[in-house]
Design a protein around this motif. Sequence first.
Motif, short mmCIF file in Angstrom:
data_model
loop_
_atom_site.label_atom_id
_atom_site.label_comp_id
_atom_site.label_asym_id
_atom_site.label_seq_id
_atom_site.Cartn_x
_atom_site.Cartn_y
_atom_site.Cartn_z
N ALA A 1 0.84 -1.21 0.00
CA ALA A 1 0.00 0.00 0.00
C ALA A 1 0.87 1.25 0.00
N TYR A 2 1.98 1.21 0.73
CA TYR A 2 2.92 2.33 0.73
C TYR A 2 3.45 2.57 -0.68
N ALA A 3 3.89 1.51 -1.33
CA ALA A 3 4.46 1.64 -2.67
C ALA A 3 3.44 2.20 -3.65
N ILE A 4 2.20 1.76 -3.53
CA ILE A 4 1.15 2.25 -4.43
C ILE A 4 0.82 3.70 -4.13
N CYS A 5 0.70 4.04 -2.86
CA CYS A 5 0.37 5.41 -2.47
C CYS A 5 1.43 6.38 -2.97
N TYR B 1 -5.90 2.56 -8.34
CA TYR B 1 -4.80 2.51 -7.39
C TYR B 1 -5.09 3.29 -6.11
N GLU B 2 -5.75 4.43 -6.20
CA GLU B 2 -6.05 5.19 -4.99
C GLU B 2 -6.96 4.38 -4.08
N ASN B 3 -7.96 3.76 -4.65
CA ASN B 3 -8.87 2.93 -3.86
C ASN B 3 -8.13 1.75 -3.24
N ALA B 4 -7.11 1.24 -3.93
CA ALA B 4 -6.36 0.08 -3.44
C ALA B 4 -5.63 0.41 -2.14
N TYR B 5 -4.94 1.54 -2.09
CA TYR B 5 -4.20 1.83 -0.86
C TYR B 5 -5.13 2.32 0.25
N GLN B 6 -6.25 2.95 -0.12
CA GLN B 6 -7.21 3.34 0.91
C GLN B 6 -7.86 2.12 1.55
N LEU C 1 0.17 8.63 3.50
CA LEU C 1 -1.22 9.09 3.44
C LEU C 1 -1.37 10.55 3.82
N ILE C 2 -0.59 11.01 4.79
CA ILE C 2 -0.77 12.37 5.29
C ILE C 2 0.11 13.39 4.59
N SER C 3 1.14 12.93 3.90
CA SER C 3 2.10 13.86 3.30
C SER C 3 1.91 13.88 1.77
#
Length: 358
Positions: free
Chosen positions: A277-281, A294-299, A354-356
Motif C-alpha cells: 500500500a505504501y508503494a502504491i500510495c 490505485y487510490e482505492n487500493a491503498y485506501q 497518506l498524510i504527506s
Amino acid sequence: MKGLSIILSIMLCLISCQKSKDEFWPPEKSPEIISKLVIANLLSRDDIMMYDTGDVVAPHYAEVCTAFGAARIAGFFNDTITINRLTKRYLKVIKDSITNTANHVDANVYGILPLELFKLNQDSIFYKQGITFAKDQWKNELPNGLTNQTRFWIDDIWMIGSLQIQAYRLTKDNIYLDRAAREIVAYLEKLQRPNGLFFHGKNAPFFWGRGNGWAAAGLAEILTELPENHPDYTVIVEGYMAMMETLLQYQAEDGMWRQLIDHESAWKETSCTGMFAYAICVGVKQGILPKEGYENAYQKAWLSLTDYIGNDGKISDVCVGTGQSTDINYYLERPKVTGDFHGQAPVLWLAYALISDI
C-alpha cells in the motif's frame, strides 16, 4: 464594499470546504492517531533490538525502519517531543558505541535513520554517522559498479536503495542517486519475473509477501527522487509499474494481501500489505500511477490494516522471519506474531504517505 463581501464569502467557503487529510478516515482509523499509537509502542521498548548472525552485528534493520517511519511522521507534525525522544534513544547507538559491523546490507541500512534524524535536529553527529554508512557501502566497489554487499536478495532493493537515496536527499550529490539506480536496475534485470513480481530466491520459486514488499517499497522510494531524464529511469519505472499492476490483481476484496501473493489459500499478512500500500500510495502521489483503481487500493488497504492494530500500538498477523525454501507449505504454515517491527515499520511508512505529499 460589495467586492470585499464577495472576497470574504469566497474565503469562508474555502475554509469551511477544505478538509484535512485525516477527515477522510473514520476517527479511530486516522493516520495521525494510529501512527502515534505505533510510535508510542516503539518508544516504550527499553532496549534497541539487535541483529546478530555472528559475522554481522548491528541494530536490527526492522527497528531501524520503524524508527525511520516514526521520524518522518514526527517531522511532518513538527512534534518536538517525539523528535527529542527519538534523538535520545538513537544517540545511545553512538554514545554507547553499539556495535555495527557495517559489512552487510542489513547493517548499513541503519544509516537511513541518523540521516532522517539529522533533518529534524540538525545535529551533525547524526549526519556524520549516516553518511559514513552510505559512503562505506561502496568502499570496495565491484568492477561492474555495484556495491560489494550485492547478494541479489530481493530485500536489498530497499536495504541498498533507501540508504543511497537518503544520502542523496541530504547531499544532492548524484553519486548516491546513480548508485541506487545502477543497483536496482541490476536487481530488476536479474530477479524480476515476467509478471512483475519476484521469487523469494532462486531456490524458492514462490512470491512471498514481505520479500516482495521490500522490493515494492524500495522501487517506490527511489522514484521519489529519480528524475525522468535519468538514464535508468525508464527501466526502473517500467519494473515498478509492472509490479504494481500485478499486485492490484491479487489484492483481496477487503484490501489485504496474502502471505503468498498469488495463493488464495494463503493467510492475509499485515507487513506485506503495509509495504504494498505504501508503494502504491507513493506512485499515485508522484503521478506515476493513475488514481483510478490505485487510490482505492491503498485506501482499502489502510482501512483493513488498521483492524489488526491493538490499543497498545502492536500490529498482529505479521509473518515471522522467513528463510528460503522449496516447500510451499513452509510459507503457508509460517507462524504469525504480534508487535514485530517487520509489521510496525510499514504501518508508519503508509501513515506518512497518506498524510504527506511524499
